[in-house]
Write a protein that holds these residues in place. Structure first.
Motif, PDB file in Angstrom:
ATOM      1  N   ALA A 184       0.109  -6.648  -4.634  1.00 28.94           N
ATOM      2  CA  ALA A 184      -0.584  -6.164  -3.557  1.00 28.94           C
ATOM      3  C   ALA A 184      -1.779  -6.706  -3.272  1.00 28.94           C
ATOM      4  O   ALA A 184      -2.397  -6.694  -4.658  1.00 28.94           O
ATOM      5  CB  ALA A 184      -0.438  -4.574  -3.381  1.00 28.94           C
ATOM      6  N   TYR A 185      -2.639  -6.568  -2.115  1.00 25.25           N
ATOM      7  CA  TYR A 185      -3.987  -7.248  -2.320  1.00 25.25           C
ATOM      8  C   TYR A 185      -4.774  -6.322  -1.352  1.00 25.25           C
ATOM      9  O   TYR A 185      -4.511  -6.055  -0.170  1.00 25.25           O
ATOM     10  CB  TYR A 185      -3.768  -8.677  -1.787  1.00 25.25           C
ATOM     11  CG  TYR A 185      -5.156  -9.488  -1.728  1.00 25.25           C
ATOM     12  CD1 TYR A 185      -5.758  -9.947  -3.034  1.00 25.25           C
ATOM     13  CD2 TYR A 185      -5.970  -9.515  -0.607  1.00 25.25           C
ATOM     14  CE1 TYR A 185      -7.243 -10.304  -3.031  1.00 25.25           C
ATOM     15  CE2 TYR A 185      -7.056 -10.121  -0.808  1.00 25.25           C
ATOM     16  CZ  TYR A 185      -7.742 -10.723  -2.050  1.00 25.25           C
ATOM     17  OH  TYR A 185      -9.180 -10.953  -2.115  1.00 25.25           O
ATOM     18  N   ASP A 186      -5.942  -5.816  -1.987  1.00 22.14           N
ATOM     19  CA  ASP A 186      -6.957  -5.245  -0.992  1.00 22.14           C
ATOM     20  C   ASP A 186      -8.152  -6.283  -0.798  1.00 22.14           C
ATOM     21  O   ASP A 186      -8.743  -6.529  -1.299  1.00 22.14           O
ATOM     22  CB  ASP A 186      -7.399  -4.339  -2.162  1.00 22.14           C
ATOM     23  CG  ASP A 186      -8.660  -3.578  -1.401  1.00 22.14           C
ATOM     24  OD1 ASP A 186      -9.043  -3.593  -0.199  1.00 22.14           O
ATOM     25  OD2 ASP A 186      -9.160  -2.492  -2.281  1.00 22.14           O
ATOM     26  N   LYS A 187      -8.065  -6.450   0.601  1.00 23.96           N
ATOM     27  CA  LYS A 187      -8.757  -7.335   1.234  1.00 23.96           C
ATOM     28  C   LYS A 187     -10.454  -6.790   1.216  1.00 23.96           C
ATOM     29  O   LYS A 187     -11.372  -7.496   0.916  1.00 23.96           O
ATOM     30  CB  LYS A 187      -8.424  -7.886   2.743  1.00 23.96           C
ATOM     31  CG  LYS A 187      -7.123  -8.504   2.817  1.00 23.96           C
ATOM     32  CD  LYS A 187      -6.476  -8.591   4.225  1.00 23.96           C
ATOM     33  CE  LYS A 187      -5.434  -9.187   4.312  1.00 23.96           C
ATOM     34  NZ  LYS A 187      -4.854  -9.489   5.920  1.00 23.96           N
ATOM     35  N   ALA A 188     -10.428  -5.431   1.376  1.00 20.34           N
ATOM     36  CA  ALA A 188     -11.829  -5.070   1.295  1.00 20.34           C
ATOM     37  C   ALA A 188     -12.566  -4.985   0.015  1.00 20.34           C
ATOM     38  O   ALA A 188     -13.608  -5.279   0.231  1.00 20.34           O
ATOM     39  CB  ALA A 188     -11.655  -3.381   1.619  1.00 20.34           C
ATOM     40  N   LYS A 189     -11.915  -4.698  -0.947  1.00 20.51           N
ATOM     41  CA  LYS A 189     -12.560  -4.876  -2.316  1.00 20.51           C
ATOM     42  C   LYS A 189     -12.283  -6.123  -3.032  1.00 20.51           C
ATOM     43  O   LYS A 189     -12.675  -6.472  -4.258  1.00 20.51           O
ATOM     44  CB  LYS A 189     -12.207  -3.617  -3.361  1.00 20.51           C
ATOM     45  CG  LYS A 189     -12.487  -2.423  -2.694  1.00 20.51           C
ATOM     46  CD  LYS A 189     -12.129  -1.292  -3.473  1.00 20.51           C
ATOM     47  CE  LYS A 189     -12.504   0.431  -2.875  1.00 20.51           C
ATOM     48  NZ  LYS A 189     -11.559   0.403  -1.621  1.00 20.51           N
ATOM     49  N   ARG A 190     -11.287  -6.993  -2.373  1.00 16.04           N
ATOM     50  CA  ARG A 190     -10.960  -8.359  -3.192  1.00 16.04           C
ATOM     51  C   ARG A 190     -10.388  -8.061  -4.642  1.00 16.04           C
ATOM     52  O   ARG A 190     -10.850  -8.504  -5.550  1.00 16.04           O
ATOM     53  CB  ARG A 190     -12.034  -9.157  -3.260  1.00 16.04           C
ATOM     54  CG  ARG A 190     -12.688  -9.939  -1.872  1.00 16.04           C
ATOM     55  CD  ARG A 190     -14.039 -10.462  -2.045  1.00 16.04           C
ATOM     56  NE  ARG A 190     -13.521 -11.683  -2.751  1.00 16.04           N
ATOM     57  CZ  ARG A 190     -12.970 -12.927  -2.047  1.00 16.04           C
ATOM     58  NH1 ARG A 190     -12.560 -12.854  -0.707  1.00 16.04           N
ATOM     59  NH2 ARG A 190     -12.609 -14.149  -2.537  1.00 16.04           N
ATOM     60  N   ASP A 215       7.442 -12.019  -5.469  1.00 20.61           N
ATOM     61  CA  ASP A 215       6.485 -11.438  -4.662  1.00 20.61           C
ATOM     62  C   ASP A 215       5.332 -12.388  -4.332  1.00 20.61           C
ATOM     63  O   ASP A 215       4.997 -13.194  -4.907  1.00 20.61           O
ATOM     64  CB  ASP A 215       6.029 -10.017  -5.199  1.00 20.61           C
ATOM     65  CG  ASP A 215       5.767  -9.133  -3.844  1.00 20.61           C
ATOM     66  OD1 ASP A 215       6.036  -9.672  -2.686  1.00 20.61           O
ATOM     67  OD2 ASP A 215       5.306  -8.031  -4.295  1.00 20.61           O
ATOM     68  N   LEU A 216       4.974 -12.057  -3.069  1.00 21.77           N
ATOM     69  CA  LEU A 216       3.828 -12.957  -2.608  1.00 21.77           C
ATOM     70  C   LEU A 216       2.747 -11.951  -1.897  1.00 21.77           C
ATOM     71  O   LEU A 216       3.365 -10.862  -1.248  1.00 21.77           O
ATOM     72  CB  LEU A 216       4.370 -14.026  -1.597  1.00 21.77           C
ATOM     73  CG  LEU A 216       3.231 -14.866  -0.892  1.00 21.77           C
ATOM     74  CD1 LEU A 216       4.007 -16.244  -0.948  1.00 21.77           C
ATOM     75  CD2 LEU A 216       2.808 -14.458   0.330  1.00 21.77           C
ATOM     76  N   ALA A 217       1.593 -12.039  -2.015  1.00 22.39           N
ATOM     77  CA  ALA A 217       0.507 -11.388  -1.463  1.00 22.39           C
ATOM     78  C   ALA A 217      -0.575 -12.209  -0.705  1.00 22.39           C
ATOM     79  O   ALA A 217      -1.568 -12.826  -1.503  1.00 22.39           O
ATOM     80  CB  ALA A 217      -0.069 -10.410  -2.551  1.00 22.39           C
ATOM     81  N   PRO A 218      -0.447 -12.283   0.635  1.00 23.03           N
ATOM     82  CA  PRO A 218      -1.786 -13.218   1.174  1.00 23.03           C
ATOM     83  C   PRO A 218      -2.865 -12.620   1.094  1.00 23.03           C
ATOM     84  O   PRO A 218      -2.964 -11.326   1.101  1.00 23.03           O
ATOM     85  CB  PRO A 218      -1.334 -13.126   2.753  1.00 23.03           C
ATOM     86  CG  PRO A 218       0.328 -12.772   2.730  1.00 23.03           C
ATOM     87  CD  PRO A 218       0.339 -11.864   1.450  1.00 23.03           C
ATOM     88  N   THR A 219      -4.032 -13.231   0.914  1.00 23.73           N
ATOM     89  CA  THR A 219      -5.166 -12.765   0.908  1.00 23.73           C
ATOM     90  C   THR A 219      -6.030 -12.565   2.303  1.00 23.73           C
ATOM     91  O   THR A 219      -7.007 -11.993   2.374  1.00 23.73           O
ATOM     92  CB  THR A 219      -6.050 -13.759   0.082  1.00 23.73           C
ATOM     93  OG1 THR A 219      -6.389 -15.033   0.559  1.00 23.73           O
ATOM     94  CG2 THR A 219      -5.484 -13.929  -1.269  1.00 23.73           C
ATOM     95  N   GLY A 220      -5.406 -13.503   3.291  1.00 22.63           N
ATOM     96  CA  GLY A 220      -6.035 -13.345   4.695  1.00 22.63           C
ATOM     97  C   GLY A 220      -7.199 -14.293   4.573  1.00 22.63           C
ATOM     98  O   GLY A 220      -7.867 -14.256   5.735  1.00 22.63           O
ATOM     99  N   GLU A 221      -7.504 -15.128   3.716  1.00 26.88           N
ATOM    100  CA  GLU A 221      -8.677 -16.164   3.755  1.00 26.88           C
ATOM    101  C   GLU A 221      -8.008 -17.485   3.404  1.00 26.88           C
ATOM    102  O   GLU A 221      -7.370 -17.610   2.380  1.00 26.88           O
ATOM    103  CB  GLU A 221      -9.607 -15.617   2.747  1.00 26.88           C
ATOM    104  CG  GLU A 221     -10.326 -14.302   3.009  1.00 26.88           C
ATOM    105  CD  GLU A 221     -11.389 -13.993   1.947  1.00 26.88           C
ATOM    106  OE1 GLU A 221     -11.516 -14.778   0.847  1.00 26.88           O
ATOM    107  OE2 GLU A 221     -12.117 -13.018   2.281  1.00 26.88           O
ATOM    108  N   ASN A 222      -8.565 -18.543   4.229  1.00 29.88           N
ATOM    109  CA  ASN A 222      -8.083 -19.894   3.866  1.00 29.88           C
ATOM    110  C   ASN A 222      -6.738 -20.252   3.654  1.00 29.88           C
ATOM    111  O   ASN A 222      -6.462 -21.059   3.008  1.00 29.88           O
ATOM    112  CB  ASN A 222      -8.982 -20.290   2.627  1.00 29.88           C
ATOM    113  CG  ASN A 222     -10.520 -19.972   2.933  1.00 29.88           C
ATOM    114  OD1 ASN A 222     -11.099 -20.254   3.923  1.00 29.88           O
ATOM    115  ND2 ASN A 222     -11.220 -19.592   1.722  1.00 29.88           N
TER     116      ASN A 222
END
Length: 406
Positions: free
Chosen positions: A9-15, A330-337
């Motif tokens: 899982a990826y937290d975009k707010a806290k990177r 599993d795969l978790a996109p970061t939402g960047e690039n």
């Protein structure tokens, strides 16, 4: 020997990237790769009474002490605001909510059947949880009544299991195993839940008036394991599972807009791939790269990761872009690039990375990203087991396929 990382899982707010293996969860700084937190189900406080269940002491079997999978993490999701991490476990049938700040346990609920899918709705305030028997529940992220308050104020609550279920609300059910569910964005002032099951059903249910079935989307012939509404096309639904194809729907009307061939792409060397029953499709993951209006599809039978361009014009067909070979868990996109974290499981040699970072270009090509952070995370993730026999069963989605009786 290292245990493969089963959930990301990826937290975009806290990177922050979160890893789960067995009954343990670890958090890492995505920029430096340093480990921030660690948590395991052993840290769950015992009931104050000291009993697992009043009147029914827990029976311990030999397998309980021998198996490391005694409470393995099945799903792992981070809320959009980055405040909470939502996880479910297999053997003890738990729903867990952790604070991403200090990994403190915010919510701990036990279910009668094994959880199989979760979604977050109500602006991060409510968890929708489906179980293997097809039931769907609504659970607040932060419990409105604690176990102790339930014990003091409601005498009819007679044991710890019932107390933990005090604010669990069943809202609807399927007649088959529920495999995936998602909460839709608001469309025309209304919200819905879309769910897929082992019996080829895609169901659109009103929310919060979940007693009302808005419609079914008919077109699948095998189990439905993955659902996705692209953020750039809120009336589009992509669904896939055991069929030779993905289906692109206009879910607001139930209209089947397109069948996207998958089998022909996975097995091009077969002249009549669609007539060959030896090769099957098992869609184990669908994710989006919103930056480029691209979706990623993973098939765990062929072990291929495919990319498709999906336009915001629902009448325009999806376009296949590229394909790469991965033994993906599993795969978790970061939402960047176009970047994403991936976990792998083909590790006959310990020096092979379990965690990598990939980047999807605007043309759909998939490339690995070499960075100090990804190397640090891979080396610092301490999910160690004594032998290969201690590694959890991976339960591929292809096991959902029904076989004809003879």
């Amino acid at each position: 020997m290292r245990h493969p990382v089963q959930r990301l899982a990826y937290d975009k707010a806290k990177r922050t990237v979160f890893l789960a293996a067995g009954d343990k969860i670890q958090g890492f700084d995505a920029d430096t790769g340093s480990r921030l937190q660690q948590w395991s189900t052993d840290m769950i406080p015992r009931d104050p009474s000291g009993k697992e269940q009043e009147g029914r002491p827990k029976k311990k079997s030999k397998s309980d002490s021998d198996k490391s999978e005694r409470n393995s993490i099945r799903t792992l999701t981070c809320t959009d605001d980055g405040q909470y991490l939502v996880a479910t476990t297999d053997e003890k049938k738990l729903l867990l909510v952790l604070s991403t700040v200090d990994f403190s346990l915010v919510n701990n609920r036990q279910f009668p059947k094994r959880p199989s899918a979760t979604a977050i709705t109500d602006r991060g305030q409510t968890i929708l949880l489906g179980d293997k028997f097809g039931d769907v529940y609504s659970v607040p992220i932060v419990p409105s009544v604690t176990n102790e308050e339930a014990r003091r104020g409601h005498s009819e609550v007679s044991n710890a299991e019932n107390e933990s279920e005090y604010d669990i609300e069943p809202i609807f059910g399927h007649v088959s195993m529920l495999v995936d569910l998602i909460a839709t964005p608001v469309v025309d002032g209304k919200r819905y839940i879309i769910s897929g099951d082992r019996d080829e059903h895609v169901r659109v249910t009103r929310y919060p008036d979940a007693c009302i079935i808005e419609r079914f989307c008919f077109g699948h012939e095998q189990y439905v394991s993955q659902l996705l509404i692209p953020t750039w096309s809120p009336t589009t639904l992509i669904s896939g599972g055991g069929d030779d194809f993905l289906i692109r729907w206009k879910w607001t009307t139930g209209e089947l807009k397109e069948k996207i061939d998958v089998k022909g792409l996975l097995y091009p060397y077969k002249q009549n791939a669609h007539e060959d029953n030896a090769e099957t499709v098992s869609v184990a993951g669908i994710w989006e790269m919103s930056e480029f209006k691209i979706i990623l599809v993973f098939d765990d039978s062929a072990e291929k990761l495919l990319t498709f361009q999906v336009s915001d014009d629902i009448n325009e067909n999806a376009k296949f872009l590229d394909m790469a070979s991965y033994k993906l868990l599993d795969l978790a996109p970061t939402g960047e690039n176009g970047e994403a974290w991936i976990s792998l499981y083909d590790n006959a040699k310990d020096e092979q990375p379990l965690i990598k970072k990939i980047a999807v270009s605007s043309s759909g090509s998939i490339n690995e990203v070499e960075s100090e952070a990804s190397s640090n995370i891979d080396s610092e993730a301490s999910f160690n087991v004594s032998s290969r026999d201690s590694i959890l069963a991976l339960h591929p989605v292809s096991l959902l396929r029904k076989h004809a009786e003879h």
